[in-house]
Write an enzyme that holds these catalytic residues in place. Structure first.
Site, PDB file in Angstrom:
ATOM      1  N   ASP A 149      42.740  -7.101-105.954  1.00  0.00           N
ATOM      2  CA  ASP A 149      43.051  -6.203-107.059  1.00  0.00           C
ATOM      3  C   ASP A 149      42.568  -6.877-108.345  1.00  0.00           C
ATOM      4  OD1 ASP A 149      44.343  -4.097-108.517  1.00  0.00           O
ATOM      5  OD2 ASP A 149      45.960  -5.495-108.954  1.00  0.00           O
ATOM      6  N   ALA A 189      51.991 -30.805 -65.286  1.00  0.00           N
ATOM      7  CA  ALA A 189      51.259 -31.918 -65.882  1.00  0.00           C
ATOM      8  C   ALA A 189      49.995 -31.431 -66.587  1.00  0.00           C
ATOM      9  CB  ALA A 189      50.904 -32.937 -64.810  1.00  0.00           C
ATOM     10  N   GLU A 204      52.287 -28.949 -72.750  1.00  0.00           N
ATOM     11  CA  GLU A 204      53.548 -28.413 -73.261  1.00  0.00           C
ATOM     12  C   GLU A 204      53.824 -28.806 -74.700  1.00  0.00           C
ATOM     13  OE1 GLU A 204      54.623 -32.048 -70.683  1.00  0.00           O
ATOM     14  OE2 GLU A 204      53.307 -30.336 -70.605  1.00  0.00           O
ATOM     15  N   ASP A 244      49.181  -7.424-106.941  1.00  0.00           N
ATOM     16  CA  ASP A 244      50.471  -7.671-107.586  1.00  0.00           C
ATOM     17  C   ASP A 244      51.265  -6.404-107.851  1.00  0.00           C
ATOM     18  OD1 ASP A 244      49.026  -6.554-109.757  1.00  0.00           O
ATOM     19  OD2 ASP A 244      50.327  -7.616-111.166  1.00  0.00           O
ATOM     20  N   ASP A 248      49.229  -1.951-104.400  1.00  0.00           N
ATOM     21  CA  ASP A 248      48.577  -2.903-103.503  1.00  0.00           C
ATOM     22  C   ASP A 248      49.357  -3.135-102.215  1.00  0.00           C
ATOM     23  OD1 ASP A 248      46.539  -3.541-105.453  1.00  0.00           O
ATOM     24  OD2 ASP A 248      48.079  -4.672-106.518  1.00  0.00           O
TER      25      ASP A 248
END
Length: 768
Positions: A383, A337, A341, A735, A739
Site C-alpha cells: 500500500d 532411528a 525426531e 496499514d 488492506d
C-alpha cells in the site's frame, strides 16, 4: 409512513452490494427526492417506530457478523497436521506399546525402554505448545473492525431528535453528523448544515487527504472514491455538519464488505513454503523408511516362520510370535532411528529465535513458519498511504515574494512528520524574518483550525492534516523579533509560535471554506485594535480575487499579468510534483468591519451569515505567497526498494490514492525511474479489473515495478490471488482497513504498526 414502509422488504435491494436481494439500487446516483421516496422517509420527520421494527426484522441490527474463533482444541490438532510430526507420533506410539509388551512378557518393566517414546512425546508436546501460544491471539482483525464502528448516533424519529446506540440504526433513518463524529453506517448526504463537509476516509479508501462531500448525485458506476455524496461507516467527520440518510447497515456497508473479504481469505489459508517442503520431505522419508523396514523384516522372516518338508512337500507350519515381534521391534527401531525426531524441535527453536530477533526490531510474528516464508518472498505488494508514506501531510516547499515584483523566493522544507523539530527549512534567511515571511506565518497560524499534540510515540494532528502541516511550518519558520514578551506564557503545547500569533491576532469571525470559492478566511483583531482579513486557499482562486502583491520588505505592488503568470508558473511546477498547493493572501482595508467584535447586533454581522457574500468580502486581496504540501515517503523506503531489487524481489504498489500522486511518489522512492515511461505499468484498479484473464496475467508478469491506483479492497485481493496462482510467494504490506483482506490472503501479511489503523495493526506484523 407505516403503510408505505410495508413495501420496504427484504426482497428489495437498497444498496449496490446486496444484489442477492433484488434490484441494484445505488443511492449515490439518485437525487434527494428519489432517495426519500425509495426509503419511504421524510427528511423533516424520520421513521416511525413501526417502520423501524419492520425494517429491523428485514435487515437486523447495524453490526458486523460474529465468527467463532478457532478453539484451543482445534489449534492443538492443527499442530499435528504435518507429515513428519505424524510419523513421529506413530513411531512413538509403537515404541511405547512394544516397550510395554516386552515388560509384561519379561515380568519386569524397565524404565529405560520408555525413554525413547517419552522423549519423542515430549518433543511433540513442546512443539504443539509453542505453536498454540503463537496462534492463540491471532484472529483479532474482525474484532478490530467492530472497534472502529461508531457507538452512538443522533437520529430523527417521528420528528424528535434522539441519541441511540448505532447498532439500532436501520436503512432509512435520518442522522445528523458533526465534526469529530465517527460515521455509524453507509449514508447518503441529504443536506449540508455548514457550507462544507469533509471526511477522513483514508483508512477505507487509501486517499491521503480528507475528502469534500456534497449532496449532488454522481454516476452509478463510480468507484468508492468517486461517491462524493456518500459517507461510509468507520470514517470520521473532520469538518462541517450535515444531515444524512442511512442507506446500508451492518454487513451491507463497505466496511461489512471488507469484513466478509477478510473472513473469506481466512478460509483459504495455504501451507507456507516451509510446511510444503517439510511435508514433501516427510512423505518421501515415509516411503523410503517403509520400504527399508519391510525389507529388514522380510529378510528375517525365516527365523519366525518356517515349514517342515516331508518328501519335498511342506507339511508342518511353524510360527514364533515372540521372534516375529522381536524382528518387528528391530524394524521399528530402525524406522525411529532413521526419523529425524529432533527436526521439528530444531526448526521450531530456530524460527522462535527468528521471531525474537524480529520482535527486537518492533515486528511481532503471528505464525512461526512466516519467518521462513518471508525469506522466500518473490513479490511485495505494498500500500502507499501510511505504508510507503507517513500518512501525515507535510509542507515540502514554501514560495515567498522577492524584493522585486517578478522575483520569487523558493525554500525546500525538510521533515515528514508533525514534529516541528523534524527537519529545517533549507536556505532560510539568516537573521530576523522579513515582513513578507511574517505575513505568511501569520496567515498559516491564524487562518487555521488544526492543532498538534504530542502522544507517547509521535505527534498527532487534530483537525485537517493540511492545516496541521501549515502550523508545523510556522514553528519551523520561527518568530520575528519585537513581538510582545510573555504572550505565550502558560502555554506548554507543541505549537508555541502559532499560539503566539493567535494571541497577537485574535480571530473574531470565520469565513468557512466552500467548494465554490475554494478558500477559508478569518477576520482578526490585532493587539492594536486593527482588523484584517487573512485568507488561505487554492492559488488560482486567490489570484482571481487579488489586486496586489506584498514584496519582501512589506511594500505593496499591483498584481499585473506578468507577475500573475510568474506565480502560476511556480504553481504548475509544484503541482507537477504531486504537491497540493495553497496560497496565502490578506486584506487590511475592512471598512464594514472596522468596529466589528463578533457582536450579532453589528450591521456587518449579517454579511457573515450569508456564504454568498464571502467572495465579495475576500476581494481586492494582497497576495503573499504559496506552499506545497504532500504526504511524504518514509525516509527508509528508497533504500528498502533498492534492497528488494538487489534481492530479486519485485515491488508492486497498490493504493486507493489518485494516479498522479501515486506515480510521483513511486518515482521518488525508486519503484520507477525519474523519467521512465510507465504508461504500460501504471493502471487504476478499475482498468486492471476490466482486462481479460490472460491480459491480467501478462500484465502481472512484467519485469520491474507496477502501480495500481484508485484500488478498492477487492482489487487488492484479486491482484494477490492472481499472483499466488502464478506461483509467486506474495508479501502484502498495508496499514488500513482497505488492506486487511489482501493482508489476510497473502502468503505473508505485513501490517504497519503505530501509524497503522487497528484493523491491520492488530495483525502486527507478519500474519500468515
Amino acid at each position: 409512513m407505516g403503510k408505505g414502509g410495508q413495501n420496504y422488504g427484504k426482497s428489495e435491494n437498497l444498496g449496490a452490494k446486496s444484489e442477492s436481494k433484488g434490484e441494484n439500487y445505488a443511492p449515490w446516483s439518485k437525487d434527494l427526492g428519489e432517495c426519500e421516496e425509495k426509503y419511504q422517509v421524510r427528511l423533516d420527520r424520520g421513521l416511525s417506530s413501526a417502520d423501524v421494527e419492520e425494517r429491523r426484522l428485514s435487515y437486523g441490527f447495524n453490526e458486523l457478523e460474529k465468527h467463532e474463533g478457532t478453539s484451543i482444541f482445534r489449534l492443538v490438532l492443527d499442530q499435528f497436521n504435518d507429515t513428519l510430526v505424524r510419523i513421529l507420533l506413530v513411531a512413538a506410539v509403537i515404541s511405547f506399546v512394544l516397550a510395554w509388551y516386552d515388560g509384561e512378557e519379561g515380568g519386569e518393566m524397565e524404565i529405560t525402554a520408555f525413554v525413547e517414546p517419552l522423549v519423542i512425546f515430549l518433543i511433540l508436546i513442546v512443539n504443539a505448545i509453542v505453536g498454540v501460544w503463537q496462534e492463540n491471539n491471532a484472529e483479532k482483525a474482525l474484532e478490530a473492525l467492530k472497534e472502529i464502528q461508531s457507538e452512538h448516533a443522533n437520529v430523527l424519529r417521528e420528528g424528535r431528535k434522539i441519541s441511540i446506540p448505532a447498532k439500532e440504526l436501520v436503512p432509512g433513518d435520518i442522522v445528523e453528523l458533526r465534526v469529530g463524529d465517527k460515521v455509524p453506517a453507509d449514508m447518503r448526504v441529504m443536506r449540508l448544515i455548514s457550507s462544507t463537509l469533509r471526511v477522513e476516509q483514508g483508512s477505507l479508501t487509501g486517499e491521503s487527504e480528507a475528502v469534500s462531500k456534497t449532496t449532488k448525485a454522481v454516476s452509478e458506476d463510480v468507484d468508492i472514491q468517486g461517491k462524493k455524496c456518500m459517507v461510509f461507516a468507520g470514517t470520521t467527520i473532520v469538518n462541517g455538519n450535515c444531515i444524512c440518510l442511512v442507506a446500508q447497515t451492518g454487513m451491507n456497508t463497505e466496511i461489512g464488505n471488507v469484513h466478509s473479504q477478510i473472513h473469506e481469505a481466512s478460509q483459504s489459508e495455504e501451507d507456507t513454503p516451509l510446511k510444503k517442503k517439510l511435508n514433501e520431505f516427510g512423505e518421501a522419508l515415509t516411503a523410503i523408511i517403509g520400504v527399508i523396514c519391510a525389507l529388514v523384516w522380510l529378510i528375517n522372516v525365516k527365523y519366525f516362520l518356517s515349514w517342515e518338508f516331508v518328501d519335498g512337500w511342506p507339511r508342518n507350519f511353524k510360527f514364533s510370535f515372540e521372534k516375529c515381534t522381536y524382528y518387528f521391534e528391530i524394524a521399528v527401531a530402525l524406522a525411529v532411528a532413521a526419523i529425524p525426531e529432533g527436526l521439528p524441535a530444531v526448526i521450531t527453536t530456530c524460527l522462535a529465535l527468528g521471531t525474537r530477533k524480529m520482535a527486537a526490531k518492533n515486528a511481532l510474528v503471528r505464525k512461526l513458519p512466516s519467518v521462513e516464508t518471508l525469506g522466500c518472498t518473490t513479490v511485495i505488494c505494498s500500500d502507499k498511504t501510511g505504508t510507503l508514506t507517513t500518512n501525515q501531510m507535510a509542507v515540502a516547499k514554501l514560495v515567498a515574494m522577492g524584493s522585486k515584483a517578478n522575483a520569487l523566493r523558493s525554500f525546500d522544507v525538510e521533515g515528514t512528520t508533525y514534529n516541528p523539530l523534524d527537519g529545517n527549512i533549507q536556505n532560510w534567511p539568516v537573521g530576523d524574518l522579513d515582513l513578507n515571511l511574517q505575513m505568511i506565518a501569520k496567515i498559516a497560524a491564524v487562518c487555521n483550525d488544526a492543532d498538534v499534540e504530542k502522544s507517547e510515540h509521535h505527534h498527532v494532528a487534530n483537525g485537517m492534516p493540511t492545516e496541521a502541516a501549515l502550523k508545523v511550518l510556522v514553528e519551523k519558520m520561527g518568530l520575528p523579533s519585537g513581538l510582545p514578551s510573555g504572550a505565550s506564557s502558560g502555554y506548554d503545547g507543541v505549537l508555541k509560535c502559532s499560539h503566539l500569533w493567535n494571541r497577537i491576532e485574535q480571530r473574531i469571525a470565520t469565513l468557512e471554506f466552500d467548494r465554490e470559492r475554494k478558500s477559508m478566511g478569518v477576520i482578526a483583531r490585532s493587539s492594536s485594535g486593527k482588523r484584517s482579513l487573512l485568507v488561505k486557499g487554492a492559488v488560482e482562486n486567490l489570484l482571481e480575487r487579488s489586486s496586489f502583491v506584498q514584496l519582501l520588505d512589506g511594500s505593496i505592488v499591483e498584481l499585473d499579468q506578468k507577475l500573475k503568470e510568474t506565480i502560476l508558473g511556480s504553481l504548475c511546477e509544484m503541482s507537477s510534483s504531486a504537491l497540493r498547493v495553497l496560497g496565502f493572501a490578506y486584506k487590511e482595508e475592512l471598512t464594514d468591519f472596522d468596529t466589528y467584535n463578533g457582536n450579532e447586533d453589528h450591521p456587518a454581522h449579517e454579511r457573515l451569515l450569508n456564504p454568498a457574500d464571502y467572495s465579495s468580502i475576500e476581494s481586492n486581496l494582497i497576495f503573499a505567497g504559496l506552499a506545497g504540501l504532500r504526504d511524504p515517503p518514509r525516509k527508509e523506503v528508497p533504500q528498502a526498494i533498492e534492497d528488494c531489487k538487489t534481492a530479486g524481489i519485485r515491488v508492486m504498489v497498490i493504493t486507493g490514492d489518485n494516479k498522479n500522486t501515486a506515480e510521483a511518489i513511486c518515482r521518488e522512492i525508486g519503484v520507477f525511474g525519474r523519467h521512465e515511461d510507465i504508461s504500460s505499468r501504471s493502471l487504476t484498479g478499475k482498468e486492471f479489473m476490466n482486462l481479460l484473464g490472460h491480459e491480467k496475467a501478462t500484465h502481472l508478469k512484467q519485469g520491474g515495478g507496477l502501480l495500481f491506483s484508485r484500488a478498492e479492497p477487492r482489487h487488492k485481493q484479486e491482484i494477490v490471488r492472481l499472483l499466488k496462482e502464478s506461483g509467486e510467494v506474495v508479501a502484502m504490506t498495508g496499514d488500513g482497513v482497505n488492506d486487511a483482506p489482501a493482508l489476510k490472503l497473502a502468503d505473508i501479511g505485513i501490517a504497519m504498526g503505530i501509524a497503522g489503523t487497528e484493523v491491520s495493526a492488530i495483525q502486527i506484523i507478519i500474519l500468515n
